[in-house]
Write a protein that holds these residues in place. Structure first.
Motif, mmCIF file in Angstrom:
data_model
loop_
_atom_site.group_PDB
_atom_site.id
_atom_site.type_symbol
_atom_site.label_atom_id
_atom_site.label_comp_id
_atom_site.label_asym_id
_atom_site.label_seq_id
_atom_site.Cartn_x
_atom_site.Cartn_y
_atom_site.Cartn_z
ATOM 1 N N THR A 108 65.485 28.873 -13.872
ATOM 2 C CA THR A 108 65.468 27.439 -14.168
ATOM 3 C C THR A 108 66.893 26.916 -14.109
ATOM 4 N N TRP A 109 67.036 25.657 -13.768
ATOM 5 C CA TRP A 109 68.356 25.035 -13.638
ATOM 6 C C TRP A 109 68.627 24.127 -14.829
ATOM 7 N N GLN A 110 69.629 24.483 -15.600
ATOM 8 C CA GLN A 110 70.120 23.704 -16.732
ATOM 9 C C GLN A 110 69.026 23.319 -17.713
ATOM 10 N N GLY A 111 68.123 24.217 -17.964
ATOM 11 C CA GLY A 111 67.052 23.977 -18.926
ATOM 12 C C GLY A 111 67.416 24.542 -20.283
ATOM 13 N N GLU A 112 66.385 24.913 -21.023
ATOM 14 C CA GLU A 112 66.598 25.480 -22.358
ATOM 15 C C GLU A 112 67.158 26.900 -22.231
#
Length: 135
Positions: free
Chosen positions: A41-45
């Motif tokens: 995931t990109w810049q998620g949690e």
């Protein structure tokens, strides 16, 4: 191989600072039916598969290429393309039995091939690439 093409596309997008697109290409390799790896995931949690920076995308890309293309002879050219050959200096390469086959010895000259002498004889204006002898 299709996975190599996807990872090359990811590298191109990374080089253009399109990190989210690069991760999409990496995920296409990770999420094939026979693999079942969790998607990045990109810049998620916060999670082990979350990627937050441009440098982390490159780290993930390097890892995916190493795992996906293991023993296919791609690594040296990858390191050359990324300007990281010198990091291999002194690194022993082992055979499957664990015996050391050779130890890397690289220098800045290894980024370019030498210009063949026959080509230089045909065109005396050609200058030999650095580290490969006289002009």
């Amino acid at each position: 191989r299709y996975a190599d093409v996807l990872l090359m596309m990811a590298e191109c997008e990374w080089a253009l600072n399109n990190d989210a697109v690069a991760i999409d290409y990496i995920n296409q390799v990770r999420q094939r039916p026979s693999v079942e790896m969790p998607a990045l995931t990109w810049q998620g949690e916060d999670s082990p598969v979350n990627v937050k920076t441009h440098d982390e995308v490159f780290t993930r890309l390097r890892h995916e290429r190493a795992v996906e293309l293991a023993a296919e002879g791609q690594s040296f050219d990858d390191m050359k393309r990324w300007g990281l050959l010198e990091t291999l200096n002194g690194k022993p390469e082992k055979e499957i039995t664990g015996n050391i086959r050779y130890t890397h010895s690289v220098s800045s000259r290894d980024y370019l091939w030498p210009i063949p002498s026959g080509e230089r004889e045909k065109n005396p204006e050609l200058i030999q690439n650095p580290g490969w002898g006289e002009n």
